[in-house]
Design a protein around this motif. Structure first.
Motif, short mmCIF file in Angstrom:
data_model
loop_
_atom_site.label_atom_id
_atom_site.label_comp_id
_atom_site.label_asym_id
_atom_site.label_seq_id
_atom_site.Cartn_x
_atom_site.Cartn_y
_atom_site.Cartn_z
N ALA A 1 0.89 -1.24 0.09
CA ALA A 1 0.30 0.16 0.27
C ALA A 1 1.07 1.15 0.11
CB ALA A 1 -1.45 0.09 0.99
N ALA A 2 2.21 1.13 -0.92
CA ALA A 2 3.56 2.12 -1.05
C ALA A 2 2.46 3.17 -1.92
CB ALA A 2 4.17 1.97 -1.00
N LEU A 3 1.21 3.93 -1.97
CA LEU A 3 0.40 4.56 -2.88
C LEU A 3 1.18 5.93 -4.03
CD1 LEU A 3 -2.87 5.32 -1.01
CD2 LEU A 3 -2.09 3.11 -1.89
N THR A 4 1.78 6.37 -3.17
CA THR A 4 2.75 7.52 -3.16
C THR A 4 4.17 6.82 -3.60
OG1 THR A 4 0.95 8.35 -3.12
CG2 THR A 4 3.21 10.67 -4.14
N LEU A 5 5.17 7.22 -4.90
CA LEU A 5 6.39 6.67 -4.36
C LEU A 5 7.14 8.24 -5.26
CD1 LEU A 5 7.46 3.57 -7.02
CD2 LEU A 5 6.09 4.21 -4.10
N HIS A 6 8.25 8.54 -3.57
CA HIS A 6 8.74 9.75 -4.37
C HIS A 6 10.38 9.33 -3.76
CE1 HIS A 6 5.49 12.32 -1.97
NE2 HIS A 6 4.87 10.79 -1.68
N ARG A 7 10.60 10.65 -5.02
CA ARG A 7 12.15 10.14 -5.88
C ARG A 7 13.35 11.06 -5.16
NH1 ARG A 7 12.69 10.79 -12.17
NH2 ARG A 7 11.86 12.91 -11.97
N TRP A 8 13.90 10.93 -4.90
CA TRP A 8 15.23 11.46 -4.82
C TRP A 8 15.83 12.58 -6.37
CZ3 TRP A 8 19.73 10.99 -1.34
CH2 TRP A 8 19.51 11.33 0.16
N LEU A 9 16.44 13.39 -6.50
CA LEU A 9 16.57 14.52 -7.32
C LEU A 9 18.11 13.84 -7.87
CD1 LEU A 9 15.13 17.32 -6.94
CD2 LEU A 9 14.03 15.45 -7.78
N SER A 10 18.41 12.94 -6.66
CA SER A 10 20.22 12.62 -7.34
C SER A 10 19.83 10.53 -7.37
CB SER A 10 21.25 13.10 -6.16
OG SER A 10 20.06 13.05 -4.73
N ARG A 11 21.17 10.29 -8.10
CA ARG A 11 21.03 8.90 -7.76
C ARG A 11 21.81 8.39 -6.84
NH1 ARG A 11 18.75 7.07 -12.70
NH2 ARG A 11 18.60 8.55 -14.75
N THR A 12 22.51 7.23 -7.20
CA THR A 12 22.92 6.46 -5.77
C THR A 12 24.55 6.20 -5.64
OG1 THR A 12 22.76 3.98 -6.79
CG2 THR A 12 21.06 4.70 -6.01
N GLY A 13 24.81 6.35 -7.35
CA GLY A 13 26.34 6.91 -7.14
C GLY A 13 27.14 7.97 -7.20
N LYS A 14 25.99 9.25 -6.66
CA LYS A 14 26.37 10.54 -6.69
C LYS A 14 24.59 10.95 -5.78
CE LYS A 14 29.52 11.05 -10.68
NZ LYS A 14 29.66 12.51 -11.78
N ALA A 15 24.95 10.64 -4.71
CA ALA A 15 23.88 10.67 -3.77
C ALA A 15 24.00 13.21 -3.79
CB ALA A 15 23.97 9.92 -2.75
N ASP A 16 25.12 13.31 -3.66
CA ASP A 16 24.99 14.41 -3.75
C ASP A 16 24.98 15.82 -4.36
OD1 ASP A 16 27.26 13.96 -3.86
OD2 ASP A 16 28.50 15.14 -2.41
N ARG A 17 24.94 15.17 -5.39
CA ARG A 17 24.82 15.41 -7.09
C ARG A 17 23.22 15.39 -7.57
NH1 ARG A 17 29.94 18.51 -7.44
NH2 ARG A 17 30.96 17.91 -5.81
N PRO A 18 22.90 16.33 -7.80
CA PRO A 18 21.61 15.71 -8.64
C PRO A 18 21.80 16.26 -9.57
CG PRO A 18 21.45 18.62 -7.97
CD PRO A 18 22.78 17.41 -7.50
N ASP A 19 20.81 14.83 -10.27
CA ASP A 19 20.39 15.40 -12.01
C ASP A 19 19.14 15.72 -12.46
OD1 ASP A 19 19.28 13.19 -11.71
OD2 ASP A 19 20.45 11.81 -12.73
N ARG A 20 18.45 16.29 -11.10
CA ARG A 20 17.36 16.97 -12.17
C ARG A 20 17.26 18.18 -10.76
NH1 ARG A 20 17.46 14.13 -15.40
NH2 ARG A 20 15.93 12.53 -15.72
N MET A 21 16.36 18.93 -11.79
CA MET A 21 16.12 19.77 -11.28
C MET A 21 13.88 20.11 -10.81
SD MET A 21 17.06 24.41 -11.05
CE MET A 21 17.93 24.13 -13.15
N VAL A 22 13.94 20.90 -9.54
CA VAL A 22 12.86 20.50 -9.38
C VAL A 22 11.45 22.10 -9.42
CG1 VAL A 22 10.23 19.93 -9.31
CG2 VAL A 22 11.81 17.88 -10.06
N PHE A 23 10.91 22.67 -10.53
CA PHE A 23 10.14 23.45 -9.50
C PHE A 23 8.39 23.33 -9.61
CE2 PHE A 23 13.61 25.41 -11.50
CZ PHE A 23 13.65 26.75 -11.66
#
Length: 316
Positions: free
Chosen positions: A125-147
């Motif tokens: 019953a995980a209805l909504t999945l919230h994702r990080w804006l970075s990937r596991t190899g570079k968790a502190d370096r985002p590859d998405r920017m969201v407004f």
């Protein structure tokens, strides 16, 4: 097949047990919609599993390699909810996990890289999945920017107007961008990035973009974090651009009546009068997915260096 209140679903090399597939997660009923009272359909856990199974080919590319925060509603949208970061020990061994740092320790997040994991999370019953804006190899370096375009009320024309203004500014900065309905009230504008800068730099850039836009349209847009300071203006929310913050994943279901879906759309669709934040549900979002509205955009990642210089020129 199903037996004793359990349905088994094959997904690649794995078999997922769906417990109580007839359990209602989204009750039928009436509620206030975009412009009038809406009648909402009833959807069960089995319906949720069927949706995620159908949309998996389109959704998984946006989930792979990213830590997730799970929004779980064990008793459906009318029951209690909780946000899950740590992966429970009882999850199957074949579900991918990643340990990422936090202040004072680490968190072991779930990562969804295949259909079986997606269906298992639906069974939880995980209805909504919230994702990080970075990937596991570079968790502190985002590859998405969201407004996040957050209207003061449920006025989608306000959102539509703000999206055009923001899209125009991003075009001027020569940054590719993609639109997504949130399944709630607004839109997300997503910019693919090369993962070279840390979250601090990306957040500062996003804030500067929002400030420029709000300064040009002070009667319509605001960057004020406090609701009492916004009035009737649309809030340009850039808060998700930070380490360990998340944004709703493309094609994820939202925990609202009628099971609306956060759905990618093309910029051309912004002019469709039928478009609104809850336009698609688990009933019809797969049809929209098949049109591939983001085709080619996410592969056009850009560095923020040149865009930052263009933005500074606009501010001078």
């Amino acid at each position: 097949m199903s037996a004793g209140g359990t349905r088994t679903v094959r997904a690649g090399p794995h078999t997922v047990e769906v417990h109580r597939p007839d359990k209602v997660l989204f009750p039928a009923g009436a509620g206030e919609g975009q412009e009038h009272t809406e009648e909402y359909e009833e959807y069960t856990k089995g319906d949720l599993v069927d949706y995620y199974r159908a949309v998996a080919p389109f959704m998984l590319p946006h989930l792979r390699g990213r830590p997730l925060m799970l929004e779980r509603h064990p008793d459906g949208v009318d029951g209690p909810q909780f946000m899950q970061k740590n992966t429970p020990e009882h999850y199957p061994d074949w579900i991918e996990r990643v340990e990422v740092g936090k202040e004072g320790g680490t968190v072991c997040h779930t990562v969804c890289g295949d259909s079986a994991t997606l269906l298992y999370l639906a069974d939880q019953a995980a209805l909504t999945l919230h994702r990080w804006l970075s990937r596991t190899g570079k968790a502190d370096r985002p590859d998405r920017m969201v407004f996040d375009l957050d209207p003061s009320g449920d006025d989608f024309e306000q959102v539509r107007s703000a999206a055009r203004l923001l899209g125009g500014l991003l075009d001027e900065l020569r940054l590719p961008s993609a639109l997504m309905t949130t399944g709630s009230r607004g839109l997300h504008v997503v910019v693919p990035l090369t993962p070279h800068q840390d979250f601090g730099a990306v957040r500062e850039f996003a804030r500067n973009v929002a400030d420029v836009l709000a300064a040009a349209h002070p009667d319509r847009l605001t960057t004020a974090a406090r609701k009492k300071d916004r009035g009737d203006r649309l809030y340009l929310d850039i808060q998700r651009n930070a380490y360990a913050q998340t944004a709703v994943a493309p094609f994820t279901v939202r925990a609202r009546p009628g099971a609306p879906v956060a759905t990618p759309v093309s910029w051309d669709q912004l002019d469709d009068p039928a478009l609104h934040a809850r336009r698609w549900t688990i009933e019809n979002a797969v049809e929209q997915a098949r049109t591939r509205p983001w085709a080619g955009i996410m592969s056009r990642a850009r560095s923020l260096g040149p865009a930052g210089r263009r933005l500074n020129a606009l501010r001078d």
